[in-house]
Design an enzyme around this catalytic site. Structure first.
Site, mmCIF file in Angstrom:
data_model
loop_
_atom_site.group_PDB
_atom_site.id
_atom_site.type_symbol
_atom_site.label_atom_id
_atom_site.label_comp_id
_atom_site.label_asym_id
_atom_site.label_seq_id
_atom_site.Cartn_x
_atom_site.Cartn_y
_atom_site.Cartn_z
ATOM 1 N N TYR A 51 -4.944 2.956 7.896
ATOM 2 C CA TYR A 51 -6.138 2.133 8.070
ATOM 3 C C TYR A 51 -7.031 2.670 9.194
ATOM 4 C CZ TYR A 51 -3.105 -0.812 5.250
ATOM 5 O OH TYR A 51 -2.264 -1.279 4.292
ATOM 6 N N VAL A 90 0.863 -3.501 4.172
ATOM 7 C CA VAL A 90 0.855 -4.796 4.864
ATOM 8 C C VAL A 90 2.169 -5.556 4.718
ATOM 9 C CG1 VAL A 90 -1.632 -5.159 4.833
ATOM 10 C CG2 VAL A 90 -0.240 -5.961 2.913
ATOM 11 N N LYS A 138 0.395 3.380 -2.935
ATOM 12 C CA LYS A 138 -0.808 4.199 -3.110
ATOM 13 C C LYS A 138 -0.494 5.692 -3.034
ATOM 14 C CE LYS A 138 -3.707 0.487 -1.278
ATOM 15 N NZ LYS A 138 -4.547 0.005 -0.161
ATOM 16 N N TYR A 143 -3.612 -3.120 -10.613
ATOM 17 C CA TYR A 143 -3.552 -2.845 -9.177
ATOM 18 C C TYR A 143 -2.636 -3.826 -8.453
ATOM 19 C CZ TYR A 143 -5.345 -2.055 -4.423
ATOM 20 O OH TYR A 143 -5.477 -1.783 -3.090
ATOM 21 N N SER A 189 0.797 -1.226 0.000
ATOM 22 C CA SER A 189 0.000 0.000 0.000
ATOM 23 C C SER A 189 0.830 1.276 0.000
ATOM 24 C CB SER A 189 -0.931 0.020 1.208
ATOM 25 O OG SER A 189 -1.893 -1.001 1.099
#
Lengths: 308, 308, 308, 308
Positions: free
Chosen positions: C244, C262, C71, C193, C68
């Site tokens: 998160y 993660v 992102k 993705y 992530s």
């Protein structure tokens, strides 16, 4: 199957015998001390036929805490007083959520899904209080007159205990008041509601009192409490919403309109044939009497009287 | 940019001039009559520097209804009294839902997401009431002492009006009480809460009173209200949770810890540099002052003082 | 504290020493086998200063699965390509729910709350794919150029493993497509993705690659990837939504804009001062690296560099 | 009321006459073009008695898109093949939410509330596909054999159109697959599901095909498709869950087990007496045929055949 009065005596006796041997009976409701002490070994079952014949087995004459069973009678009284307009304040759809949930209530702007979840029952009592000034007394009066038992009464200790543990119901009532769907002052409403729920009656009393549902709305004296259509509607709401989050399961297993209470009672209706009341204090995880559901399951299996 | 005291005088004047020309100013909160009458044309902005210098522009000395701005002070008091243990009763995460929502509260078993949503603020006041017996007075006292204005006081009409429209807060309080997360009797708690929210103070008062947040926890008299770490924590909660469901937007546009109230006030902090308070009663759809957010946006743009 | 380049060398070494003694390190992500095998004993930490100086401690040069963390880079690329219009497709508010939840997505008609929850990251990749035809390659290119490491690359086994366990992301993508908020064909989007997420890089690489966030949008070559305002906005979204369901906790403890993955990595930004990247594969129950959060907490405590 | 075959001919004719004069008929489903073009002026009604007698009125022999009506037949097939074990994969409780909602599905870990919401129907088709390798063909075969009409078939254009607008069903399927509750590859499952839903049949066909529900599980050839208990259970699920978010309303007004489809058809059962199928393409806001519900309401009112 004989069609004369008393035709279910044998089947009732047989079921009571079976239930006496049931080992896994659940546990009594424990959210208030007054209910937690009930003996899960108790079991009663009564049948009231349309002509007023009543009989039963086991502890069928022993009073127990009616709790949510009173919601059926409060609903019938409001329908008899103001008819369809009630349905602008409460829906008739199953809730699909544990019975105390606030989520759907918020999603649907303070209109409870149905009159049998706690929020909806509060709306019904709010209407009855607004219309009569004395909701709990009206429910008591209806039970007394229809059962012929003038001794049916409130249990103040139960009402007080409910009030002492009543934060969730208070939250529901205030929440709906914020949406304008409760008009009685909340403390007054809660007092009426907890009194109503504290009524104590036996299987015999409640089967007789609920006979108007098997008689298409006709009271014991022959007058109409509900129209034929309204009686049918109450039965429909009982079938789809009467047993908390297990209405589908109950329809599937028992196949009759039914309403349960945390005191361990269940009223069920075979339209045109009879009204039943069973009682055993041990509950399953969804709040329905274990032996009660089992006994009704056996009844429809043995008699073939399911509505399906 | 000059580093001497008073260094933001020019920028404040400039912003006040710009805000006077703002045409779309939102509408005052209308859920209680006492707030609905506010004039959206009002605008005030004050800066309090760590040394106690305070100055402003527009209606910066005019009292307005502090409302949720008081939640910052109640939180600081509870943290100063019991420290970390508060966080077992209320979370520190943004709520991701409109500020009154009951859904997450149910999902998380009566523990509110953070101390600035209504449910969380009720828990904070419940703690302050439990710890001091007099929550609202303690908040008033803190504002008076830190601002040096002994005239800061409750407005009984506002408190009464809040109480008359308080069903949603009553629902929240009872709901959390059902989970054991409120220990003060609900009526007493609501009285304290509505009194606290009814405090009236000016931008000057509130900027001075909030100076401990820019001074790493140090009060006007040099004593510590909060530890350095606690002051930092309050600022963090303000940044992530201080502006209802627009905390992300506020962080994005303004980039400072801030707390808004439905009276139209916003307190914002530039750690180590100054505390600001802006006020204009017209709100956007999320409940934040339109001119207030805009003025703070201009402030960080013109000074480059965003924390990002 | 020295202001010359390399001024955090000592503090980084000290923290790495402390982290080596950390006993409770969490567990690696286990939803795909390729991540489950990571050694929770690993720890790396790198600091990149605005002038391009980079240094670190522990396993700071060892590549790990960025997941992530990518992102942030995809978001920056889309903002640089289409600017504000992205925010019609994805919000900027914290989600207040576990990171995979579909509930809020339904409640808000297919518009994800922010670009860092999975749904929002899928929208960002969808935009990047639509705008460039090659989302994953663009992210890889940005990482390579900014870090100066042309060896940064996808790990096909990781991408394949994600795809094999990709039902939840497929559900999210189809769900948003039903609302018209995904325009790339879902299988193509998911391929892009999962490739993007499979990028492997070291703490050194990622700290350098994220330096534009500490340099107000300026790339390593001095050109602007983002405007000053956009860089500030990305930092704001990182602070409020980057970790998160623990963004509030992270703001409270660390007090810096941060984005976790993660794989155990976290990128954090001290605007104007430096970009950090920490890595340790053991996660807490919310999916953030235990040693990583702890190391950043120590960093802000030791340097006093929190934004609050 | 005559008890001979054909005894409802007059009442059916009368109802068809009334429905022809109905002015507010709702609007056809418009989510796919192939359904949007249907003429809301159409109305058909057929009655199939247990001995195989079938008759009707209006457009009772005209084929229409069966859509969700096929879910009853798929459910019956799975129950006949694997019995009770199905209920570990799908519940039997009303959903209490609009029929496509993902919320409860997430709350209940990928187990749909009942077999008639879309998620539950996907699970049923998944089971049928797993057990037979050819779910859609099995449903077609059942309809053909029971109705005696070998011309019943899929409509590829409808199936293709559903697939082209199938993102929400794809999301549901992937979401349940993430919980391990779908085992067929999602694209294969969706193909089977959309084919099944594309079946076209008339009121006459569907009333005959559904006769096993009035015959306690017995097929046209006298063999058992379901046990008596299973047939009763399907009826119970139809009553509590068969008409989307209007099951309570349907029970209240009509008082029969029923299953509706967005093509405008409704199958209803009077256990032991007859199976009805009505069709009219105009839907109410909950997706049920306006004239269809009205016709069934009239039927139970005129015949007194409600289960309540």
């Amino acid at each position: 199957m004989p069609s004369s009065a008393g035709r279910f005596r044998e089947v009732i006796d047989r079921i009571a015998g079976e239930m006496a041997r049931l080992t896994d009976r659940g546990s009594p409701a424990d959210y208030i001390p007054a209910l937690a002490g009930a003996d899960p070994g108790c079991f009663g079952m009564a049948v009231a036929e349309p002509d007023g014949t009543v009989y039963g087995a086991g502890d069928w004459r022993r009073p127990f805490s009616a709790q949510s069973l009173t919601k059926v009678f409060a609903l019938a009284l409001v329908l008899s007083l103001e008819g369809e307009s009630l349905w602008r304040r409460v829906g008739r759809e199953p809730s699909g959520n544990p019975f105390n949930s606030l989520v759907q209530l918020e999603y649907e702007n303070g209109i409870p899904r149905n009159p049998f979840i706690n929020a909806g029952a509060l709306v019904v009592t709010d209407r009855l209080q607004s219309l009569t000034g004395n909701a709990a007394e009206r429910v008591r009066e209806l039970l007394r007159v229809e059962s012929g038992n003038a001794g049916i009464d409130f249990v103040p200790e139960i009402a007080a205990s409910e009030a002492a543990h009543g934060d969730r119901n208070a939250a529901l009532a205030h929440f709906m008041a914020a949406y304008g769907n409760i008009t009685t002052p909340v403390p007054e409403l809660l007092t009426a509601y907890f009194r109503q729920c504290s009524l104590e009656a036996s299987c015999a009393d409640l089967a007789l009192a609920g006979s108007f549902l098997a008689r298409h709305g006709v009271r014991a004296d022959g007058s109409a409490l509900l129209t034929r259509s309204q009686a049918k509607q109450v039965n429909a709401v009982m079938l789809t919403c009467g047993t908390y989050d297990a209405a589908g399961e109950f329809a599937y297993r028992v196949g009759l309109p039914g309403k349960s209470g945390v005191g361990g009672g269940i009223i069920a209706v075979v339209p045109g044939v009879c009204t039943l009341c069973v009682w055993s204090p041990g509950l399953d995880r969804r709040g329905n009497s274990v032996a009660g559901v089992s006994a009704l399951d056996r009844f429809t299996t043995l008699t073939g009287l399911s509505v399906f």
